[in-house]
Write a protein that holds these residues in place. Sequence first.
Motif, PDB file in Angstrom:
ATOM      1  N   CYS A  52       0.849  -1.193   0.000  1.00  0.00           N
ATOM      2  CA  CYS A  52       0.000   0.000   0.000  1.00  0.00           C
ATOM      3  C   CYS A  52       0.883   1.241   0.000  1.00  0.00           C
ATOM      4  CB  CYS A  52      -0.907   0.007   1.227  1.00  0.00           C
ATOM      5  SG  CYS A  52      -1.962  -1.459   1.372  1.00  0.00           S
ATOM      6  N   THR A 101      -2.542   4.069  -2.662  1.00  0.00           N
ATOM      7  CA  THR A 101      -3.690   4.125  -1.757  1.00  0.00           C
ATOM      8  C   THR A 101      -3.919   5.518  -1.185  1.00  0.00           C
ATOM      9  OG1 THR A 101      -2.288   3.339   0.071  1.00  0.00           O
ATOM     10  CG2 THR A 101      -3.554   1.677  -1.154  1.00  0.00           C
ATOM     11  N   THR A 105      -4.528   9.012   3.154  1.00  0.00           N
ATOM     12  CA  THR A 105      -5.388   7.914   3.586  1.00  0.00           C
ATOM     13  C   THR A 105      -4.880   7.291   4.881  1.00  0.00           C
ATOM     14  OG1 THR A 105      -5.794   7.451   1.253  1.00  0.00           O
ATOM     15  CG2 THR A 105      -6.503   5.789   2.817  1.00  0.00           C
ATOM     16  N   GLY A 109      -8.239   2.831   5.697  1.00  0.00           N
ATOM     17  CA  GLY A 109      -8.584   3.173   4.324  1.00  0.00           C
ATOM     18  C   GLY A 109      -7.665   2.521   3.317  1.00  0.00           C
ATOM     19  N   ARG A 110      -6.401   2.408   3.643  1.00  0.00           N
ATOM     20  CA  ARG A 110      -5.442   1.762   2.735  1.00  0.00           C
ATOM     21  C   ARG A 110      -5.795   0.283   2.564  1.00  0.00           C
ATOM     22  NH1 ARG A 110      -1.613   5.480   1.731  1.00  0.00           N
ATOM     23  NH2 ARG A 110      -1.084   6.974   3.373  1.00  0.00           N
ATOM     24  N   LYS A 112      -8.762  -1.035   2.960  1.00  0.00           N
ATOM     25  CA  LYS A 112     -10.015  -1.091   2.201  1.00  0.00           C
ATOM     26  C   LYS A 112      -9.748  -0.964   0.704  1.00  0.00           C
ATOM     27  CE  LYS A 112     -14.684  -0.692   2.306  1.00  0.00           C
ATOM     28  NZ  LYS A 112     -15.638  -1.553   3.062  1.00  0.00           N
ATOM     29  N   ARG A 113      -8.815  -0.108   0.333  1.00  0.00           N
ATOM     30  CA  ARG A 113      -8.548   0.158  -1.080  1.00  0.00           C
ATOM     31  C   ARG A 113      -7.936  -1.038  -1.809  1.00  0.00           C
ATOM     32  NH1 ARG A 113      -6.733   6.058  -3.063  1.00  0.00           N
ATOM     33  NH2 ARG A 113      -8.067   7.401  -1.780  1.00  0.00           N
ATOM     34  N   GLY A 203     -13.944   3.831   5.147  1.00  0.00           N
ATOM     35  CA  GLY A 203     -13.328   4.501   4.003  1.00  0.00           C
ATOM     36  C   GLY A 203     -11.970   5.069   4.345  1.00  0.00           C
ATOM     37  N   ASP A 204     -11.520   6.043   3.553  1.00  0.00           N
ATOM     38  CA  ASP A 204     -10.160   6.568   3.652  1.00  0.00           C
ATOM     39  C   ASP A 204      -9.807   7.145   5.017  1.00  0.00           C
ATOM     40  OD1 ASP A 204      -9.755   5.817   1.075  1.00  0.00           O
ATOM     41  OD2 ASP A 204      -9.592   7.837   0.232  1.00  0.00           O
TER      42      ASP A 204
END
Length: 257
Positions: A52, A101, A105, A109-110, A112-113, A203-204
């Motif tokens: 990430c 990512t 972030t 969030g990372r 999740k991405r 999220g982020d």
Amino acid sequence: MKVVILAGGFGTRISEESHLKPKPMIEIGERPILWHIMKTYSHYGFNDFIICLGYKGYCIKEYFAHYFLHESDVTFDFTNENQRIIHNHSAEPWRVTLVNTGIETMTGGRVKRISRYIGDEPFMLTYGDGVADISIDNLVEYHKKHGKLATVSSIQPAGRFGALDLDADNLIHGFKEKPKGDGAWINGGFFVMQPEVFRYIDGDTTVLEREPLERLASDGQLVAYKHTGFWQPMDSMRDKNQLEELWKTGSAPWKVW
């Protein structure tokens, strides 16, 4: 099982070097600490990495873009249309996916991405700035046995300072080099997670170590794997110099390969 490595932070506490490169690219023994972490996983047969990226992520991309070449004996034949001939190489059998990512972030969030690169399989996760002599095989087996959604390695960090060995009359009998702190167990990274964990991340702006892990804990889905061996993050130049000295003297506990 894929290995996700968080490598996007700013590394502000080690700014002496992180102003030039991302923290995971700071070197121990002329190799980025990221390389050391990957070598640990690779020793146990885990060679599929998702990294990430965030702050100065291009440095990590450039490192891996040239990694095979740098690990090889090579001839550049300029008389034959600049032909490049690889004679032999010692590069590891790694598959490395580098994912942008975001700069700002948060850790959750990372994670999740990169979910689309994981799919519906369990995965491992760790931070790109710490090393340990943890048995990855035992960690994975422990995770499989308890059947919960997430496992995190837990460690008892040493105290920052040495301690005096005193008796009841305050007579000093010796010195203790960095004894264990207050006995508390802390997050040592080196997670194993089921893909359902992605549902715990919004999220982020989500910090993995806060709401997601707290919700997993409250749901009875987070289990600690106690690691009593060597563990050391690289948060400062002092940490970096200690790791460098261990490597130079051939006494690096995390070098299991």
